[in-house]
Design a protein around this motif. Structure first.
Motif, PDB file in Angstrom:
ATOM      1  N   GLY A 210      39.027  44.020  41.689  1.00 52.08           N
ATOM      2  CA  GLY A 210      37.953  44.741  42.693  1.00 52.08           C
ATOM      3  C   GLY A 210      37.045  43.983  43.251  1.00 52.08           C
ATOM      4  N   VAL A 211      37.095  42.839  43.204  1.00 52.24           N
ATOM      5  CA  VAL A 211      36.121  41.835  43.916  1.00 52.24           C
ATOM      6  C   VAL A 211      37.010  41.190  45.301  1.00 52.24           C
ATOM      7  CG1 VAL A 211      34.596  39.976  43.988  1.00 52.24           C
ATOM      8  CG2 VAL A 211      34.421  41.414  42.072  1.00 52.24           C
ATOM      9  N   TYR A 240      32.449  39.583  47.380  1.00 53.91           N
ATOM     10  CA  TYR A 240      31.706  40.793  47.568  1.00 53.91           C
ATOM     11  C   TYR A 240      32.320  42.038  47.220  1.00 53.91           C
ATOM     12  CZ  TYR A 240      34.599  41.130  51.749  1.00 53.91           C
ATOM     13  OH  TYR A 240      35.798  41.119  52.893  1.00 53.91           O
ATOM     14  N   GLU A 241      31.792  43.049  46.935  1.00 51.78           N
ATOM     15  CA  GLU A 241      32.303  44.274  46.661  1.00 51.78           C
ATOM     16  C   GLU A 241      32.407  45.219  47.925  1.00 51.78           C
ATOM     17  OE1 GLU A 241      29.843  45.970  43.604  1.00 51.78           O
ATOM     18  OE2 GLU A 241      30.848  44.903  41.816  1.00 51.78           O
ATOM     19  N   ASP A 242      33.560  45.862  48.069  1.00 56.94           N
ATOM     20  CA  ASP A 242      33.895  46.546  49.324  1.00 56.94           C
ATOM     21  C   ASP A 242      32.938  47.653  49.294  1.00 56.94           C
ATOM     22  OD1 ASP A 242      34.917  47.251  51.786  1.00 56.94           O
ATOM     23  OD2 ASP A 242      36.892  47.946  50.880  1.00 56.94           O
TER      24      ASP A 242
END
Length: 257
Positions: A210-211, A240-242
């Motif tokens: 997920g990163v 970063y995280e979306d």
């Protein structure tokens, strides 16, 4: 009564004449400054419309001082110590009052064609593929937007990716937003300019748990107010995280050579 009124009118007329003279002097200095200059290994192009060969900077002459304005709103003023057809010597009004001397050069002396005059790109002897400034539109990778914000010392733009969270920031683990802001403001006081030239062919992106991870190689340059010039070939990496906006987790810069 008439004498007092006459004196007042004379004073107003004198101030008006002095103001007009100052504006005329500024315009004359500005015309003389237009052209191509060399300073500490870099080339600075001052154009008649107030733009420069840096997409983040503009210039002007105000009240006899040379002034540079960043797109972030930051303005720096310099006292003009000497200006001839071939030499421009200025003193920074802040940051230790450093002195810099520019030398006028021709296109032939700069070792390039005339593309700098047309495109507004900073010219530093790099290959054309390395000199392309990063785009800042919505389709640009996040890493390029972050790169632009850092080089502009633009806390407003960078803060949208940080919020109130903590970031692994150039070797500082769990750096707070206030720490990062302080670091950016310190850089703005230390460096006259910083620039990065990403090599787009080296851009990489992948997703894990997920990163999102992104990296790009770039040539970096920075000029301190004291005249020190830095240049290196680096690898910029971010994770970063979306989201809207994305939330920055980490950012680092490794010197490759």
């Amino acid at each position: 009564m008439k004498t007092k009124l006459g004196n007042a009118l004379n004073t107003i007329l004198m101030l008006t004449m002095l103001s007009a003279t100052a504006v005329a002097d500024d315009a004359a200095i500005k015309r003389q400054l237009v052209g191509r200059w060399e300073f500490d290994g870099g080339i600075i192009v001052l154009k008649s419309d107030g733009t420069m060969n840096s997409p983040i900077m503009k210039w002007d002459v105000r009240n006899g001082k040379y002034v540079e304005m960043k797109t972030s709103g930051h303005t720096e003023a310099y006292t003009i110590l000497k200006l001839t057809k071939t030499q421009f010597k200025i003193q920074d009004d802040a940051h230790g009052r450093g002195i810099g001397t520019w030398t006028r050069i021709t296109v032939a002396e700069s070792g390039s064609g005339d593309q700098t005059q047309d495109t507004g790109q900073y010219e530093s002897g790099l290959q054309e593929s390395q000199r392309q400034p990063p785009s800042n539109n919505e389709e640009s990778p996040v890493i390029l937007k972050l790169d632009r914000a850092l080089n502009d010392h633009d806390w407003s733009a960078l803060s949208t990716y940080i919020g109130n969270g903590a970031v692994n920031y150039f070797g500082h683990k769990n750096a707070s937003a206030s720490f990062i802001r302080g670091d950016i403001e310190q850089d703005a006081r230390t460096y006259r300019w910083t620039r990065a030239y990403p090599k787009r062919s080296t851009f990489r992106q992948y997703v894990r748990e997920g990163v999102i991870y992104e990296s790009v190689e770039e040539q970096t340059e920075a000029l301190e107010f004291n005249g020190k010039h830095h240049q290196a070939h680096c690898l910029l990496e971010v994770s970063y995280e979306d989201g809207n906006p994305p939330r920055l987790i980490s950012i680092s810069l490794k010197v490759l050579r």
